[in-house]
Design a protein around this motif. Structure first.
Motif, PDB file in Angstrom:
ATOM      1  N   LEU A   1       0.821  -1.110   0.073  1.00 53.82           N
ATOM      2  CA  LEU A   1       0.090  -0.167   0.002  1.00 53.82           C
ATOM      3  C   LEU A   1       0.857   1.302  -0.174  1.00 53.82           C
ATOM      4  O   LEU A   1       1.837   1.454   0.835  1.00 53.82           O
ATOM      5  N   GLN A   2       0.470   2.110  -1.172  1.00 57.21           N
ATOM      6  CA  GLN A   2       1.276   3.315  -1.067  1.00 57.21           C
ATOM      7  C   GLN A   2       0.504   4.427  -0.456  1.00 57.21           C
ATOM      8  O   GLN A   2      -0.551   4.800  -0.857  1.00 57.21           O
TER       9      GLN A   2
ATOM     10  N   VAL B   1      -5.868  12.903  -0.176  1.00 58.06           N
ATOM     11  CA  VAL B   1      -7.183  12.569   0.562  1.00 58.06           C
ATOM     12  C   VAL B   1      -8.207  12.749  -0.688  1.00 58.06           C
ATOM     13  O   VAL B   1      -8.096  13.098  -1.563  1.00 58.06           O
ATOM     14  N   PHE B   2      -9.382  11.970  -0.538  1.00 57.53           N
ATOM     15  CA  PHE B   2     -10.472  12.051  -1.217  1.00 57.53           C
ATOM     16  C   PHE B   2     -11.274  13.257  -0.576  1.00 57.53           C
ATOM     17  O   PHE B   2     -12.119  12.966   0.163  1.00 57.53           O
TER      18      PHE B   2
ATOM     19  N   GLU C   1     -15.555   8.002   5.354  1.00 61.52           N
ATOM     20  CA  GLU C   1     -15.669   7.298   3.944  1.00 61.52           C
ATOM     21  C   GLU C   1     -14.441   6.768   3.334  1.00 61.52           C
ATOM     22  O   GLU C   1     -14.068   5.802   2.841  1.00 61.52           O
TER      23      GLU C   1
ATOM     24  N   GLN D   1     -13.034   3.989   4.808  1.00 63.83           N
ATOM     25  CA  GLN D   1     -13.622   2.546   4.532  1.00 63.83           C
ATOM     26  C   GLN D   1     -13.180   2.379   2.850  1.00 63.83           C
ATOM     27  O   GLN D   1     -12.962   1.340   2.363  1.00 63.83           O
ATOM     28  N   VAL D   2     -12.962   3.194   1.861  1.00 60.55           N
ATOM     29  CA  VAL D   2     -12.288   3.105   0.732  1.00 60.55           C
ATOM     30  C   VAL D   2     -11.099   2.264   0.831  1.00 60.55           C
ATOM     31  O   VAL D   2     -10.985   1.470  -0.040  1.00 60.55           O
TER      32      VAL D   2
ATOM     33  N   THR E   1     -11.053  -1.521  -0.166  1.00 64.62           N
ATOM     34  CA  THR E   1     -11.158  -2.062  -0.852  1.00 64.62           C
ATOM     35  C   THR E   1      -9.833  -2.816  -1.399  1.00 64.62           C
ATOM     36  O   THR E   1      -9.660  -3.899  -2.130  1.00 64.62           O
ATOM     37  N   ALA E   2      -8.598  -2.244  -1.121  1.00 63.66           N
ATOM     38  CA  ALA E   2      -7.327  -2.923  -1.322  1.00 63.66           C
ATOM     39  C   ALA E   2      -7.301  -4.481  -0.391  1.00 63.66           C
ATOM     40  O   ALA E   2      -6.341  -5.233  -1.090  1.00 63.66           O
TER      41      ALA E   2
ATOM     42  N   ARG F   1      -5.872   5.394   5.961  1.00 67.48           N
ATOM     43  CA  ARG F   1      -6.809   4.796   4.632  1.00 67.48           C
ATOM     44  C   ARG F   1      -5.926   3.553   3.999  1.00 67.48           C
ATOM     45  O   ARG F   1      -6.260   2.696   3.918  1.00 67.48           O
ATOM     46  N   ALA F   2      -4.464   3.660   4.293  1.00 71.21           N
ATOM     47  CA  ALA F   2      -3.783   2.633   3.647  1.00 71.21           C
ATOM     48  C   ALA F   2      -3.649   1.571   4.775  1.00 71.21           C
ATOM     49  O   ALA F   2      -3.521   0.272   4.257  1.00 71.21           O
TER      50      ALA F   2
END
Ligand SMILES: Nc1ncnc2c1ncn2[C@@H]1O[C@H](COP(=O)(O)OP(=O)(O)O)[C@@H](O)[C@H]1O
Ligand SMILES: [Mg+2]
Lengths: 234, 296
Positions: free
Chosen positions: A79-80, A87-88, A95, A98-99, A102-103, A146-147
């Motif tokens: 994961l990078q 960020v989104f 959120e 939560q994204v 997916t990884a 997130r990662a």
């Protein structure tokens, strides 16, 4: 765990990597330092599958991963955290986290939401806020979090200190030390050599697309050339 | 009377919303104007017509129209945009290639329909008029309003409440970062185009039923209005497109009802310019939304 062998990469006209070899062993934090434009981001992006290599090989846990699409590389557990806190922005903090799941694809999570909140308590407080409204430091914590949600076996960090105030940098690196203590394997790219060398086990120095030195971080920190070139201004 | 006109306006707004939401969704995620969207809408109406005239029930026509429009929309993405995206030419190249795709689809429809205006057989949709509080409402109008509301709610649920929707929004927000989080944007694009096309196809059937008139050029005015609607709502903004559809549907219905004919479009577009003077990025637009250059 990660083996990069004689990697060459070019963009239209520019040779960015000229035969880079590098290893990361399980549980290690390895730093990659070097001046702006040396090819640090190019190396991470080639590992992540965003940039195509010319020649060379990248092996992760015994499997060749060069040539895989970025989303397949993440699914293998690399994961990078990209340069510049991506960020989104329009999505909430929660959120964004939560994204990250997916990884995981079919892998079991290694960090759940609660674990991420434990490392970065501010994210719990801000979970319903728009990610774009966070401060720079909070955004950096969010992209790391997130990662983590993607269950990294190897975490690639591209200049996590860039543009942050010293107090905030200290907080981020404290968290990284905590992650390392929990056994996470990290490849850390930094222009801030002092920071990189004090928070890693081993380090590589890259200049103009070539590794020019590699050693224990402790030894590199007292290496006359390195201190002259990279630690002088600190 | 006003109440009656407002009600009619609401029905028109619903159709605009279905049409322009897909257009907005695609623009939001790729910064691409899919100018074949009108042809996809028309295809939905055609498929429903031919299903019914071949003896099939209307519901089947609806389902086939939604599927056909959705699939056609995915094909447009694959043929017109995907290759251009690789070379980075999608903004302007995509406009040209999607105009081309629109022309191809329209011309095929012209051939198939022999340049005729097609009409559903009598009573394909039961003609029933309800009266209450002094208002006249047809069952078709109720169905149109109901279908529009249900589809918009379902879309909203998917986009804002599911992990699929989070991935769509992540790609919209930052494609680069989304790939690093394990998302394959090509999959998301295909799914988004399907949804966008399916909504347009549904709108096409509703419009075909409402005016009982289906022709190969029926998509053109809607494409024009969708343009105005996404500019007014703020490029790429879903709530903005909904709001703008409501404004447009209402203004159009009211001007037709109360003003000399022929002024409708003049007033709508004059209103568009006035609103843009005050809010250059649209009602709900972000600061960067007016820029066609990507934000990444
Ligand atoms: N997308 C790109 N297109 C063309 N040249 C690039 C691109 N990305 C980086 N470069 C060039 O490649 C070299 C290495 O860049 P980079 O890997 O970003 O260095 P670093 O991360 O060490 O600052 C630089 O000369 C840079 O200008
Ligand atoms: Mg860099």
């Amino acid at each position: 765990m990660l083996e990069v062998r004689d990697l060459r990469v070019h963009y239209s006209g520019i040779q960015a990597l000229r035969g880079v070899s590098l290893d990361v062993r399980k549980g290690e934090t390895v730093a990659l330092i070097g001046p702006n434009g040396a090819g640090k981001s190019s190396l991470l992006n080639t590992i992540s599958g965003l940039v195509a290599k010319d020649t060379g090989a990248i092996t992760f846990e015994g499997q060749r991963i060069d040539g895989l699409a970025p989303w397949s590389v993440t699914k293998a557990g690399i994961l990078q955290v990209p340069e510049g806190r991506q960020v989104f922005a329009e999505m909430t903090v929660l959120e964004n986290l939560q994204v990250g799941e997916t990884a995981l694809a079919e892998r079991a999570p290694t960090y759940g939401l609660e674990d991420v909140y434990k490392v970065f308590p501010i994210l719990r407080e801000r979970r319903d806020q728009r990610a774009g409204s966070l401060s720079g430091g909070q955004q950096q914590m969010l992209v790391i979090g997130r990662a983590l949600m993607g269950g990294p076996r190897l975490l690639l960090l591209d200049e996590p200190s860039l543009g942050l105030a010293p107090v905030i940098i200290a907080q981020v690196f404290e968290a990284l030390a905590e992650l390392k203590a929990q056994g996470l394997t990290i490849l850390l790219v930094e222009q801030n050599a002092h920071l990189a060398l004090t928070s890693s086990d081993r380090a590589y120095v890259i200049e103009q697309g070539k590794i020019v030195k590699s050693d224990e971080s402790r030894s590199l920190a007292t290496d006359p050339e390195v201190t002259a070139l990279y630690l002088g201004q600190d | 009377m006003l109440a009656q006109q407002l009600l009619n306006g609401l029905v028109v707004s619903g159709v605009y919303a279905l049409f322009s939401l897909g257009f907005t969704l695609v623009f939001g995620i790729q910064r691409i104007l899919n100018l074949a969207h009108g042809a996809i809408f028309m295809t939905g109406a055609m498929v429903a017509y031919y299903t019914v005239s071949a003896g099939g029930p209307l519901w089947l026509g609806f389902v086939l129209a939604i599927l056909a429009s959705g699939i056609l929309s995915v094909i447009v993405e694959l043929v017109c945009f995907r290759r251009l995206r690789k070379t980075g030419d999608e903004e302007f190249g995509g406009i040209i290639s999607s105009i081309g795709a629109g022309l191809v689809i329209t011309t095929i429809a012209q051939q198939v329909s022999s340049t005729q205006i097609l009409r559903f057989p009598f009573e394909t949709f039961p003609v029933v008029i309800y009266r209450f509080w002094g208002l006249r409402v047809s069952m078709l109008q109720l169905f149109m309003a109901g279908a529009a509301i249900v589809l918009v709610l379902v879309l909203g649920y998917f986009i804002y409440r599911t992990s699929f929707g989070r991935r769509v929004r992540a790609v919209t927000d930052n494609e680069h970062a989304s790939m690093l989080m394990g998302i394959n944007p090509n999959m998301i694009y295909a799914q988004t185009y399907f949804v966008a096309g399916a909504l347009a196809g549904a709108a096409g059937v509703l419009v075909g039923l409402a005016f009982n008139s289906i022709s190969f050029v029926m998509g053109e005015p809607y494409l024009m209005f969708a343009f105005a609607i996404i500019i007014l709502g703020g490029l790429g903004s879903i709530p903005g497109a909904l709001l703008a559809s409501l404004v447009f549907g209402m203004v159009q219905t009211l001007t037709i009802a109360y003003l000399p004919s022929g002024l409708t479009d003049t007033i709508i577009f004059a209103a568009l310019f006035l609103i843009l003077l005050v809010r250059p990025n649209g009602i709900l637009g972000k600061d960067d939304a007016g820029s066609l250059r990507g934000r990444r």
